[in-house]
Design a protein around this motif. Structure first.
Motif, PDB file in Angstrom:
ATOM      1  N   ASP A   6     -10.344   0.061  -8.077  1.00  0.00           N
ATOM      2  CA  ASP A   6      -9.297   0.973  -7.712  1.00  0.00           C
ATOM      3  C   ASP A   6      -9.796   2.266  -7.903  1.00  0.00           C
ATOM      4  O   ASP A   6      -9.176   3.101  -8.364  1.00  0.00           O
ATOM      5  CB  ASP A   6      -8.087   0.609  -8.712  1.00  0.00           C
ATOM      6  CG  ASP A   6      -7.021   1.160  -8.318  1.00  0.00           C
ATOM      7  OD1 ASP A   6      -6.690   1.397  -6.886  1.00  0.00           O
ATOM      8  OD2 ASP A   6      -6.041   1.594  -8.952  1.00  0.00           O
ATOM      9  N   VAL A   7     -11.056   2.609  -7.414  1.00  0.00           N
ATOM     10  CA  VAL A   7     -11.653   3.776  -7.565  1.00  0.00           C
ATOM     11  C   VAL A   7     -11.370   4.577  -6.148  1.00  0.00           C
ATOM     12  O   VAL A   7     -11.606   4.001  -5.193  1.00  0.00           O
ATOM     13  CB  VAL A   7     -13.215   3.700  -7.817  1.00  0.00           C
ATOM     14  CG1 VAL A   7     -13.787   5.160  -7.513  1.00  0.00           C
ATOM     15  CG2 VAL A   7     -13.590   3.118  -9.066  1.00  0.00           C
ATOM     16  N   ALA A   8     -10.880   5.847  -6.275  1.00  0.00           N
ATOM     17  CA  ALA A   8     -10.524   6.508  -4.862  1.00  0.00           C
ATOM     18  C   ALA A   8     -12.098   7.150  -4.375  1.00  0.00           C
ATOM     19  O   ALA A   8     -12.587   7.901  -5.228  1.00  0.00           O
ATOM     20  CB  ALA A   8      -9.639   7.804  -5.230  1.00  0.00           C
ATOM     21  N   TYR A   9     -12.251   6.785  -3.076  1.00  0.00           N
ATOM     22  CA  TYR A   9     -13.358   7.224  -2.631  1.00  0.00           C
ATOM     23  C   TYR A   9     -13.417   7.725  -1.141  1.00  0.00           C
ATOM     24  O   TYR A   9     -12.171   7.380  -0.453  1.00  0.00           O
ATOM     25  CB  TYR A   9     -14.551   5.962  -2.817  1.00  0.00           C
ATOM     26  CG  TYR A   9     -14.283   4.649  -1.876  1.00  0.00           C
ATOM     27  CD1 TYR A   9     -14.894   5.076  -0.656  1.00  0.00           C
ATOM     28  CD2 TYR A   9     -13.419   3.837  -2.298  1.00  0.00           C
ATOM     29  CE1 TYR A   9     -14.656   3.829   0.494  1.00  0.00           C
ATOM     30  CE2 TYR A   9     -13.099   2.838  -1.389  1.00  0.00           C
ATOM     31  CZ  TYR A   9     -13.908   2.848  -0.009  1.00  0.00           C
ATOM     32  OH  TYR A   9     -13.492   1.774   0.654  1.00  0.00           O
ATOM     33  N   LYS A  10     -14.465   8.180  -0.898  1.00  0.00           N
ATOM     34  CA  LYS A  10     -14.512   8.598   0.593  1.00  0.00           C
ATOM     35  C   LYS A  10     -15.730   8.369   1.159  1.00  0.00           C
ATOM     36  O   LYS A  10     -16.887   7.790   0.444  1.00  0.00           O
ATOM     37  CB  LYS A  10     -14.062  10.262   0.903  1.00  0.00           C
ATOM     38  CG  LYS A  10     -15.147  10.936  -0.042  1.00  0.00           C
ATOM     39  CD  LYS A  10     -15.000  12.685   0.125  1.00  0.00           C
ATOM     40  CE  LYS A  10     -15.951  13.100  -0.759  1.00  0.00           C
ATOM     41  NZ  LYS A  10     -15.781  14.745  -0.745  1.00  0.00           N
ATOM     42  N   THR A  11     -15.763   7.971   2.457  1.00  0.00           N
ATOM     43  CA  THR A  11     -16.942   7.571   3.062  1.00  0.00           C
ATOM     44  C   THR A  11     -17.542   8.412   4.387  1.00  0.00           C
ATOM     45  O   THR A  11     -16.838   9.259   4.867  1.00  0.00           O
ATOM     46  CB  THR A  11     -16.730   6.070   3.704  1.00  0.00           C
ATOM     47  OG1 THR A  11     -18.107   5.414   4.073  1.00  0.00           O
ATOM     48  CG2 THR A  11     -15.590   5.873   4.579  1.00  0.00           C
ATOM     49  N   GLY A  12     -18.856   8.291   4.506  1.00  0.00           N
ATOM     50  CA  GLY A  12     -19.353   9.162   5.743  1.00  0.00           C
ATOM     51  C   GLY A  12     -20.616   8.174   6.303  1.00  0.00           C
ATOM     52  O   GLY A  12     -21.431   7.843   5.230  1.00  0.00           O
ATOM     53  N   SER A  13     -20.655   8.000   7.454  1.00  0.00           N
ATOM     54  CA  SER A  13     -21.663   7.192   7.955  1.00  0.00           C
ATOM     55  C   SER A  13     -22.284   7.785   9.268  1.00  0.00           C
ATOM     56  O   SER A  13     -21.599   8.556  10.057  1.00  0.00           O
ATOM     57  CB  SER A  13     -21.004   5.595   8.406  1.00  0.00           C
ATOM     58  OG  SER A  13     -20.050   5.689   9.516  1.00  0.00           O
ATOM     59  N   PHE A  14     -23.484   7.243   9.583  1.00  0.00           N
ATOM     60  CA  PHE A  14     -24.221   7.975  10.681  1.00  0.00           C
ATOM     61  C   PHE A  14     -24.996   6.905  11.343  1.00  0.00           C
ATOM     62  O   PHE A  14     -25.901   6.335  10.833  1.00  0.00           O
ATOM     63  CB  PHE A  14     -25.087   9.209  10.200  1.00  0.00           C
ATOM     64  CG  PHE A  14     -25.325  10.201  11.493  1.00  0.00           C
ATOM     65  CD1 PHE A  14     -24.806  10.924  12.060  1.00  0.00           C
ATOM     66  CD2 PHE A  14     -26.844   9.793  11.869  1.00  0.00           C
ATOM     67  CE1 PHE A  14     -25.289  11.516  13.103  1.00  0.00           C
ATOM     68  CE2 PHE A  14     -27.381  10.557  12.731  1.00  0.00           C
ATOM     69  CZ  PHE A  14     -26.486  11.484  13.527  1.00  0.00           C
TER      70      PHE A  14
END
Length: 466
Positions: free
Chosen positions: A370-378
């Motif tokens: 239940d960790v609030a996270y954000k993601t970025g991919s390339f």
């Protein structure tokens, strides 16, 4: 009787590195190895020989599939000399294990060849050409692991083989059945696929490389299918039988229907088990867990206070570099220092092509916690370097804390991912944010630009080249 400050049982990456560090710190050190060569599984029948075959088979695949596109024309047929390929692999192994011999001599470490067995907590019997007893103030158990199997499988080591035998086959299989879709099975499967074998992978879980981030599994599955692998996930193997030169594998699919696979070789790669056979751990007061691992505390100390255990024989990922870190940790602990290991920051790598590498938490783990996270991919295909080398498959994904932007996990699949992951480990060791990485200059054109671009994406959809 020879007496030592520390004796190490097992000379794999954990054991020999522990021995070197102990010697560097002024301890009189001995190392015990039951096989004729040092280096353990990794150097003899694991990491090093498998990478040698992966490189050789990659050259062959490039020659038959990609050279012409690069403007390289080779007259006549291109053929595989498997015997020569295996011989080159062995020469790499011999050079590497010979290097360990040199390091033992350089550091004045006494090497005993034979099976090390505890007589009690401070005495070890070594059964080799002759039986020797040594005394050790402290002992480090680094006996590693062996390939696991399934209870109903009879490994004949000819047609039904483990990774050890798969590294020295006398012929290229027509149809190699691989039981287990983890790193070992996929790497060796790719070696023989490149050389012309049909390869069918049977995996019990619902995806290949099931311990890694689901996004990596999905991408690798797509790439392997493009390479004509036959991937069968959610299949439970229930019998493996050899009939002459044919191997018949029966499995139930996820609907419970029986599926039959027929091939001329079957590689059983369902993981590895801790190896403590013949150690006589009980005589030293060393406790084993129900899974056969040696029980240790946070200091890697066993139930016998002067005996430590490291590597595959204790809990955690069965990785050579994890064992090395633990070997150094114990040596420095014995010297009175205060070392540390962050197990979250030990990277995992699959050496298929494209390579797969990861460090830190997966998306599944962050969701579960239940960790609030954000993601970025390339995507790798958006890089100039990838287009230049024709290595277009894969991506880099960065997971960062939603509130603080601290990097929580980095997951990548692509050319040279095994090398690129070190940048992520460094960043996370220093608790870098995604923005920190995004503001660092990365040389152009390189594969590592994908890490910067993924970091830019994680900081707010700022990727520049997509």
């Amino acid at each position: 009787m020879n007496s030592y400050d520390v004796a190490i049982i097992g000379s794999g990456p954990g054991g020999y590195v522990a021995a070197i560090r102990c010697a560097q710190l002024g301890m009189k050190t001995a190392i015990i190895e039951k096989y004729a060569t040092l280096g353990g599984t990794c150097l003899n029948v694991g990491c090093i020989p498998s990478k040698a075959l992966l490189d050789s088979s990659h050259h062959y695949e490039d020659a038959i599939k990609h050279f012409e596109e690069h403007g390289i024309e080779i007259p006549g047929d291109i053929k595989v000399n498997l015997e020569k390929m295996i011989a080159r692999k062995q020469s790499v192994v011999d050079q590497t294990t010979g290097g360990i011999d040199f390091l033992m001599k350089k550091n004045n470490i006494d090497v005993y060849q034979g099976l090390g067995r505890f007589k009690d907590a401070t005495h070890i019997m070594i059964s080799g050409e002759e039986s020797i007893e040594i005394e050790a103030k402290n002992t480090i158990i680094a006996t590693g692991s062996k390939p696991s199997s399934l209870p109903f499988i009879k490994l004949d080591k000819e047609r039904i083989v483990t990774s050890t035998e798969a590294l020295k086959l006398k012929e290229i299989p027509k149809h190699l059945i691989v039981i287990g879709g983890g790193a070992i099975g996929l790497e060796l499967g790719q070696v023989y696929k490149r050389l012309g074998a049909e390869v069918s992978v049977i995996e019990f879980m619902d995806r290949v490389i099931p311990t890694m981030d689901a996004g990596l599994s999905k991408e690798l599955n797509k790439v392997l299918k493009k390479q004509k692998f036959k991937i069968n996930t959610s299949h439970k193997v229930k019998s493996v039988e050899r009939v002459g030169d044919e191997v018949i594998v029966k499995a139930d699919d996820k609907k419970g229907n029986e599926v039959e696979f027929k091939g001329d070789y079957c590689l059983v790669s369902v993981g590895r088990r801790p190896y403590t056979d013949g150690l006589n751990a009980e005589a030293a007061g060393v406790t084993l867990t129900e899974r056969g691992q040696i029980e240790v505390n946070d200091q890697l100390q066993t139930s016998a206070k002067n005996i430590y255990a490291i590597g595959d024989v204790v809990k955690g990922a069965m990785l050579a570099h994890k064992a090395e870190e633990e070997g150094v940790f114990v040596a420095e602990t014995l010297a009175g220092q205060k070392p540390h290991i962050d197990y979250n920051l030990i990277p995992g790598v699959v050496y298929t092509w494209p390579e797969v590498a990861a460090v830190g938490k997966t998306e599944e783990q962050l969701k579960e916690a239940d960790v609030a996270y954000k993601t970025g991919s390339f995507p790798m295909r958006a890089l100039g370097r990838s287009r230049a080398s024709m290595d277009l498959d894969g991506f880099v994904k960065i997971l960062a804390d939603k509130a603080t932007d601290e990097i929580l996990g980095v997951h990548m699949i692509g050319a040279r991912a095994a090398d690129m992951i070190a940048e992520a480990v460094v960043a996370m060791e220093y608790r870098a944010s995604a923005e920190d990485i995004s503001r660092m200059s990365h040389a152009h054109p390189t594969y590592t630009e994908a890490i910067k671009e993924a970091a830019l994406a994680a900081t707010g959809d700022r990727a520049l080249h997509i």
